[in-house]
Write a protein that holds these residues in place. Structure first.
Motif: not given
Lengths: 253, 253
Positions: B109, B112-113, B116-117, B124, B158-159, B168
């Motif tokens: 978490d 994550w930005q 991942t994002i 993913l 969030k993702t 996912l």
């Protein structure tokens, strides 16, 4: 059962593509190849990759044990080995990479007993030939096409005698026209590819057509540099395509 | 066409095995899964692997570019990526491994930005949970099963919001009963696996059942240590089996 049908349909297309589309035109030919290209693996079988830097792929030469990720390194040998271990998960296959950067046929010959015959491979995959040409162009070697062919054939004859039941997989030497590869490589490189194919046929080996595979894969979006930056050493995409074609051609994974 | 038939027949068996044999018993179920498990990949799509040390696999963290062999390292992420690049060779897929050793859900978490994002993955894949339990057993962490479930679910919510169209793939956390894994792990580890599955279902994710896969793979010849020496970190054989199951379950390779 729709998932299976769809997956199988795509898979059959891919097999067709790997065989140069031959199965779409001449089913009989593909059937004839099937017997020659699908050895049955048994528990504990050894799968060995031999060659030059393309096989070596920066492997850890201090790790001699089977299925060691660092020893298999990050090229097509590792990609094939991991697929074989996944598909045949119960067999405890033993996969080795013994490629050495810069090797030519005489270099393989000098270390063949220790690095190949002693391992008693059930499947032996060999990719050799680009340095036999490249080192000649750079003045470090003077071997002829004929010497390449005779040396390669002698190596295989010795192997078949010393390792009864071995399945030979001969990978076509290849170059892409970019980086270090220019017109001075031709037509001799093509003659060496043809020599390798004759050697494979003579030995009853499975032939993996990497040159035609790369030739067919080149497009405007995926130019030669996408597959091998210097024309000789594949990128990860190049290695991945090699692994896919090797597995489809042998029928092992 | 005999080759195709044989290959396809074996393939359908393997798909059946990966789905826990469900397709042999309830074809309707498999059909229902098909739509959820086979995203179509398009040119330039990003495939991202997130997780802990099992995903990390000793990757080179200085290499940030796509399809970098050292950055993908030598575990299941590399094996899947190389298969995807081989099967979908014309698509110029971009594969990344961003696993970090020791990570738990709150660690994902926190990064994550950026990790991942910002990469805008089309696919993913996440494997997380063993450290959420292990670090608790060793007194370094005190998160509950409920916190794991809620934190994981929030991460996925969030993702999905930040990356429209993302597929996912949630990998089941697993342990094998050997090495560092003893009875003190249970029943809480099983509760965490069930929590991960609920989170995956809630998010409409593809679920890759690694625990049942390993449980089924254990035999007298291939005991737990063959798949994961310490009960947590897979051997190359373990990673290879994970890659095979991931590919069969998603239908991507």
């Amino acid at each position: 059962m729709e998932l299976q049908k769809e997956t199988l349909s795509r898979r059959s297309l891919l097999i067709g593509a790997a065989a140069g589309g031959a199965c779409m035109i001449t089913p009989g030919l593909v059937h004839a190849q099937a017997a020659a290209t699908a050895p049955a693996l048994a528990a504990g079988d050894v799968v060995l990759f031999q060659g030059d830097s393309i096989t070596d792929a920066g492997r850890n030469k201090d790790a001699a044990d089977a299925n060691n990720p660092g020893a298999l390194a990050g090229g097509y040998a590792m990609m094939i080995a991991s697929r074989l271990l996944g598909v045949h998960s119960g067999l405890r296959l033993q996969c080795y990479n013994r490629g050495i950067s810069g090797n030519k046929v005489p270099d393989l010959d000098a270390r063949w007993q220790a690095d190949t015959i002693a391992l008693k491979p059930r499947v032996l995959s060999i990719l050799i030939g680009v340095n036999d040409m490249w080192h000649k162009l750079s003045g470090k070697y003077d071997g002829t096409v004929d010497q390449y062919e005779k040396g390669f054939a002698a190596l295989l004859a010795k192997t078949v005698q010393a390792v009864p039941g071995v399945t030979l997989v001969i990978c076509e030497p290849f170059v892409l026209r970019c980086g270090a590869v220019n017109e001075t490589w031709f037509p001799e490189f093509d003659q060496r590819r043809e020599a390798a194919k004759r050697v494979a046929e003579l030995a009853g080996a499975i032939w993996v057509p990497f040159q035609s595979m790369f030739d067919a894969a080149i497009t405007a979006d995926t130019p030669p540099e996408y597959w091998a930056g210097d024309g000789v050493h594949p990128t990860m995409a190049g290695h991945a395509l090699m692994a896919k074609t090797w597995l489809d051609t042998t029928g092992l994974g």
